[in-house]
Scaffold this motif. Structure first.
Motif, PDB file in Angstrom:
ATOM      1  N   VAL A  64       0.876  -1.164   0.000  1.00 52.90           N
ATOM      2  CA  VAL A  64       0.000   0.000   0.000  1.00 52.90           C
ATOM      3  C   VAL A  64       0.914   1.214   0.000  1.00 52.90           C
ATOM      4  CG1 VAL A  64      -1.727   1.311   1.306  1.00 52.90           C
ATOM      5  CG2 VAL A  64      -1.841  -1.176   1.261  1.00 52.90           C
ATOM      6  N   ALA A  65       0.610   2.183  -0.869  1.00 55.78           N
ATOM      7  CA  ALA A  65       1.471   3.355  -0.965  1.00 55.78           C
ATOM      8  C   ALA A  65       0.649   4.620  -0.871  1.00 55.78           C
ATOM      9  CB  ALA A  65       2.246   3.334  -2.275  1.00 55.78           C
ATOM     10  N   LEU A  66       1.259   5.645  -0.264  1.00 49.95           N
ATOM     11  CA  LEU A  66       0.663   6.968  -0.206  1.00 49.95           C
ATOM     12  C   LEU A  66       1.536   7.912  -1.009  1.00 49.95           C
ATOM     13  CD1 LEU A  66      -0.254   7.265   3.587  1.00 49.95           C
ATOM     14  CD2 LEU A  66      -1.805   6.768   1.702  1.00 49.95           C
ATOM     15  N   TYR A  67       0.867   8.753  -1.813  1.00 45.60           N
ATOM     16  CA  TYR A  67       1.579   9.671  -2.696  1.00 45.60           C
ATOM     17  C   TYR A  67       1.230  11.104  -2.329  1.00 45.60           C
ATOM     18  CZ  TYR A  67       2.705   5.748  -5.723  1.00 45.60           C
ATOM     19  OH  TYR A  67       3.186   4.579  -6.229  1.00 45.60           O
ATOM     20  N   TYR A  68       2.157  12.000  -2.591  1.00 50.32           N
ATOM     21  CA  TYR A  68       1.895  13.422  -2.470  1.00 50.32           C
ATOM     22  C   TYR A  68       2.458  14.100  -3.708  1.00 50.32           C
ATOM     23  CZ  TYR A  68       1.924  18.254  -0.927  1.00 50.32           C
ATOM     24  OH  TYR A  68       1.719  19.614  -0.856  1.00 50.32           O
ATOM     25  N   ASP A  69       1.619  14.818  -4.402  1.00 46.44           N
ATOM     26  CA  ASP A  69       2.032  15.551  -5.598  1.00 46.44           C
ATOM     27  C   ASP A  69       2.739  14.628  -6.599  1.00 46.44           C
ATOM     28  OD1 ASP A  69       2.080  17.860  -7.156  1.00 46.44           O
ATOM     29  OD2 ASP A  69       3.955  18.599  -6.267  1.00 46.44           O
ATOM     30  N   GLY A  70       2.208  13.409  -6.734  1.00 41.14           N
ATOM     31  CA  GLY A  70       2.733  12.465  -7.707  1.00 41.14           C
ATOM     32  C   GLY A  70       3.953  11.676  -7.252  1.00 41.14           C
ATOM     33  N   SER A  71       4.456  11.917  -6.026  1.00 39.25           N
ATOM     34  CA  SER A  71       5.640  11.192  -5.529  1.00 39.25           C
ATOM     35  C   SER A  71       5.256  10.302  -4.356  1.00 39.25           C
ATOM     36  CB  SER A  71       6.717  12.171  -5.065  1.00 39.25           C
ATOM     37  OG  SER A  71       7.175  12.968  -6.120  1.00 39.25           O
ATOM     38  N   LYS A  72       5.763   9.047  -4.375  1.00 39.89           N
ATOM     39  CA  LYS A  72       5.489   8.118  -3.279  1.00 39.89           C
ATOM     40  C   LYS A  72       6.225   8.587  -2.029  1.00 39.89           C
ATOM     41  CE  LYS A  72       6.774   3.830  -3.831  1.00 39.89           C
ATOM     42  NZ  LYS A  72       6.973   2.363  -3.922  1.00 39.89           N
ATOM     43  N   LYS A  73       5.482   8.730  -0.932  1.00 46.44           N
ATOM     44  CA  LYS A  73       6.056   9.192   0.334  1.00 46.44           C
ATOM     45  C   LYS A  73       6.070   8.101   1.400  1.00 46.44           C
ATOM     46  CE  LYS A  73       6.913  13.283  -1.097  1.00 46.44           C
ATOM     47  NZ  LYS A  73       8.282  13.734  -1.224  1.00 46.44           N
ATOM     48  N   LEU A  74       5.081   7.198   1.383  1.00 45.05           N
ATOM     49  CA  LEU A  74       5.007   6.136   2.375  1.00 45.05           C
ATOM     50  C   LEU A  74       4.507   4.872   1.707  1.00 45.05           C
ATOM     51  CD1 LEU A  74       4.293   6.119   5.948  1.00 45.05           C
ATOM     52  CD2 LEU A  74       2.569   4.867   4.656  1.00 45.05           C
ATOM     53  N   ASP A  96       8.257   2.043   4.510  1.00 47.63           N
ATOM     54  CA  ASP A  96       9.330   2.837   3.920  1.00 47.63           C
ATOM     55  C   ASP A  96       8.819   4.264   3.803  1.00 47.63           C
ATOM     56  OD1 ASP A  96      11.146   0.781   3.640  1.00 47.63           O
ATOM     57  OD2 ASP A  96      10.505   0.278   1.604  1.00 47.63           O
ATOM     58  N   VAL A  97       9.597   5.216   4.308  1.00 51.59           N
ATOM     59  CA  VAL A  97       9.229   6.621   4.259  1.00 51.59           C
ATOM     60  C   VAL A  97      10.252   7.348   3.407  1.00 51.59           C
ATOM     61  CG1 VAL A  97       8.883   8.731   5.603  1.00 51.59           C
ATOM     62  CG2 VAL A  97       8.166   6.522   6.548  1.00 51.59           C
ATOM     63  N   THR A  98       9.785   8.146   2.463  1.00 52.21           N
ATOM     64  CA  THR A  98      10.650   9.001   1.662  1.00 52.21           C
ATOM     65  C   THR A  98      10.413  10.428   2.132  1.00 52.21           C
ATOM     66  OG1 THR A  98      10.452   7.523  -0.221  1.00 52.21           O
ATOM     67  CG2 THR A  98      11.245   9.754  -0.661  1.00 52.21           C
ATOM     68  N   GLY A  99      11.461  11.079   2.630  1.00 57.67           N
ATOM     69  CA  GLY A  99      11.310  12.425   3.171  1.00 57.67           C
ATOM     70  C   GLY A  99      11.446  12.409   4.682  1.00 57.67           C
ATOM     71  N   THR A 100      10.843  13.383   5.324  1.00 54.81           N
ATOM     72  CA  THR A 100      10.944  13.536   6.777  1.00 54.81           C
ATOM     73  C   THR A 100       9.645  13.118   7.425  1.00 54.81           C
ATOM     74  OG1 THR A 100      12.450  15.397   6.500  1.00 54.81           O
ATOM     75  CG2 THR A 100      11.351  15.209   8.626  1.00 54.81           C
ATOM     76  N   ALA A 101       9.732  12.308   8.488  1.00 55.35           N
ATOM     77  CA  ALA A 101       8.549  11.902   9.248  1.00 55.35           C
ATOM     78  C   ALA A 101       8.498  12.746  10.521  1.00 55.35           C
ATOM     79  CB  ALA A 101       8.621  10.421   9.581  1.00 55.35           C
ATOM     80  N   THR A 102       7.397  13.452  10.716  1.00 55.31           N
ATOM     81  CA  THR A 102       7.194  14.237  11.930  1.00 55.31           C
ATOM     82  C   THR A 102       6.103  13.548  12.733  1.00 55.31           C
ATOM     83  OG1 THR A 102       7.774  16.265  10.760  1.00 55.31           O
ATOM     84  CG2 THR A 102       6.596  16.513  12.842  1.00 55.31           C
ATOM     85  N   MET A 103       6.390  13.285  14.020  1.00 56.88           N
ATOM     86  CA  MET A 103       5.426  12.542  14.840  1.00 56.88           C
ATOM     87  C   MET A 103       5.537  12.993  16.290  1.00 56.88           C
ATOM     88  SD  MET A 103       7.542   8.984  14.486  1.00 56.88           S
ATOM     89  CE  MET A 103       7.937   9.316  12.792  1.00 56.88           C
ATOM     90  N   ASP A 104       4.542  12.629  17.074  1.00 48.34           N
ATOM     91  CA  ASP A 104       4.524  12.995  18.490  1.00 48.34           C
ATOM     92  C   ASP A 104       5.462  12.138  19.328  1.00 48.34           C
ATOM     93  OD1 ASP A 104       2.643  14.931  17.976  1.00 48.34           O
ATOM     94  OD2 ASP A 104       0.958  13.599  18.374  1.00 48.34           O
ATOM     95  N   GLY A 105       5.769  10.953  18.877  1.00 46.58           N
ATOM     96  CA  GLY A 105       6.653  10.052  19.612  1.00 46.58           C
ATOM     97  C   GLY A 105       7.070   8.917  18.704  1.00 46.58           C
ATOM     98  N   LEU A 106       8.086   8.195  19.136  1.00 43.26           N
ATOM     99  CA  LEU A 106       8.575   7.065  18.351  1.00 43.26           C
ATOM    100  C   LEU A 106       9.086   6.002  19.300  1.00 43.26           C
ATOM    101  CD1 LEU A 106       9.467   5.783  15.613  1.00 43.26           C
ATOM    102  CD2 LEU A 106      11.642   6.998  15.905  1.00 43.26           C
ATOM    103  N   THR A 107       8.633   4.805  19.123  1.00 43.69           N
ATOM    104  CA  THR A 107       9.128   3.665  19.880  1.00 43.69           C
ATOM    105  C   THR A 107       9.762   2.703  18.888  1.00 43.69           C
ATOM    106  OG1 THR A 107       7.381   3.894  21.521  1.00 43.69           O
ATOM    107  CG2 THR A 107       8.521   1.771  21.430  1.00 43.69           C
ATOM    108  N   VAL A 108      10.987   2.322  19.156  1.00 42.26           N
ATOM    109  CA  VAL A 108      11.699   1.392  18.280  1.00 42.26           C
ATOM    110  C   VAL A 108      11.943   0.118  19.068  1.00 42.26           C
ATOM    111  CG1 VAL A 108      13.794   0.996  16.947  1.00 42.26           C
ATOM    112  CG2 VAL A 108      12.819   3.297  17.059  1.00 42.26           C
ATOM    113  N   ASP A 109      11.390  -0.979  18.610  1.00 39.64           N
ATOM    114  CA  ASP A 109      11.644  -2.284  19.210  1.00 39.64           C
ATOM    115  C   ASP A 109      12.678  -2.982  18.341  1.00 39.64           C
ATOM    116  OD1 ASP A 109       9.761  -1.931  21.230  1.00 39.64           O
ATOM    117  OD2 ASP A 109       8.130  -2.672  19.983  1.00 39.64           O
ATOM    118  N   GLY A 110      13.924  -2.945  18.758  1.00 36.95           N
ATOM    119  CA  GLY A 110      14.992  -3.537  17.963  1.00 36.95           C
ATOM    120  C   GLY A 110      16.079  -2.511  17.713  1.00 36.95           C
TER     121      GLY A 110
END
Length: 186
Positions: free
Chosen positions: A2-12, A20-34
Motif C-alpha cells: 500500500v502506498a501513499l503519494y503526495y504531488d505524484g511522488s510516493k512518500k510512504l 518505507d518513508v521518503t522524506g521527513t517523518a514528523t510525529m509525536d513520539g517514536l518507539t523502536v523495538d529492535g
C-alpha cells in the motif's frame, strides 16, 4: 504493498517488513523495538527540548570522532554532560571543561579537574595546587615506586628559570629502605 503519494511522488509504502518513508517523518513520539540505524555521510541525531528554549544536543560521528555536543545551538549558558546510572550521577563535564567524578552515592565530587586552573583535586572541588588532596577521615597519600626494585620516588623543587637541577630533593629508594633529603645541585 500500500502506498501513499503526495504531488505524484510516493512518500510512504507498506512492505512485508514494515514501512518505507521518503522524506521527513514528523510525529509525536517514536518507539523502536529492535536496532536503530542512522546512515548518512555525516550522521547526526538531534535531541531538542521544546520546553527549555529549544536547547539542542547533537550526537554525531564525524571523520572518526564520536561526539556528544550539549547545547549545540548555544541557547543555554550553563550546560553539562552527565553520566548517571539509575538517577545517580557518576561523571560530569561542565561548561569551561571542568570534569567531576562522583562518589558511589552521586553526592560528592571525589575527583575534580579544574580546567581554568589546570589543577586536579582529590577530595576537594577547589584545588589550590596542581595536585591537591583533602580528606576528613584519612589524609594519607601514597606514591609507590617499583616494588622490590632500585627505583624510588623523587620529589624535586627547581628554581623558576634554572637550567640545572639545583633545588631541594626528597628521594625514597625502596630497595635500600632509605629516605634522603638534599639541597643544591643533583
Amino acid at each position: 504493498e500500500v502506498a501513499l503519494y503526495y504531488d505524484g511522488s510516493k512518500k510512504l509504502a507498506t512492505t512485508s517488513t514494515g514501512i518505507d518513508v521518503t522524506g521527513t517523518a514528523t510525529m509525536d513520539g517514536l518507539t523502536v523495538d529492535g536496532d536503530l540505524a542512522v546512515a548518512s555521510d555525516l550522521p547526526i541525531i538531534t535531541l531538542t527540548d521544546n520546553n527549555n528554549s529549544s536547547s539542542r544536543t547533537d550526537i554525531d560521528y564525524n571523520f572518526g570522532y564520536f561526539q556528544i555536543d550539549v547545547d549545540a545551538n548555544a541557547v543555554d549558558a550553563a550546560e553539562a554532560f552527565r553520566v548517571a546510572i539509575s538517577g545517580t550521577k557518576h561523571f560530569e563535564v561542565s561548561t569551561g571543561g571542568d570534569i567531576s567524578f562522583y562518589d558511589s552515592a552521586g553526592s560528592s565530587q571525589s575527583l575534580f579537574w579544574d580546567a581554568s586552573a589546570e589543577s586536579l583535586g582529590i577530595g576537594t572541588t577547589s584545588p589550590s595546587a596542581k595536585l591537591h588532596t583533602n580528606s576528613s577521615s584519612n589524609g594519607d597519600v601514597y606514591f609507590r615506586g617499583e616494588t622490590g626494585g632500585t627505583k624510588g620516588l623523587l620529589f624535586k623543587t627547581f628554581n623558576v628559570n634554572a637550567t640545572d637541577h639545583a633545588g631541594h630533593n626528597i628521594n625514597a629508594v625502596s630497595s635500600v629502605g632509605e629516605i634522603s633529603l638534599s639541597t643544591g645541585s643533583n
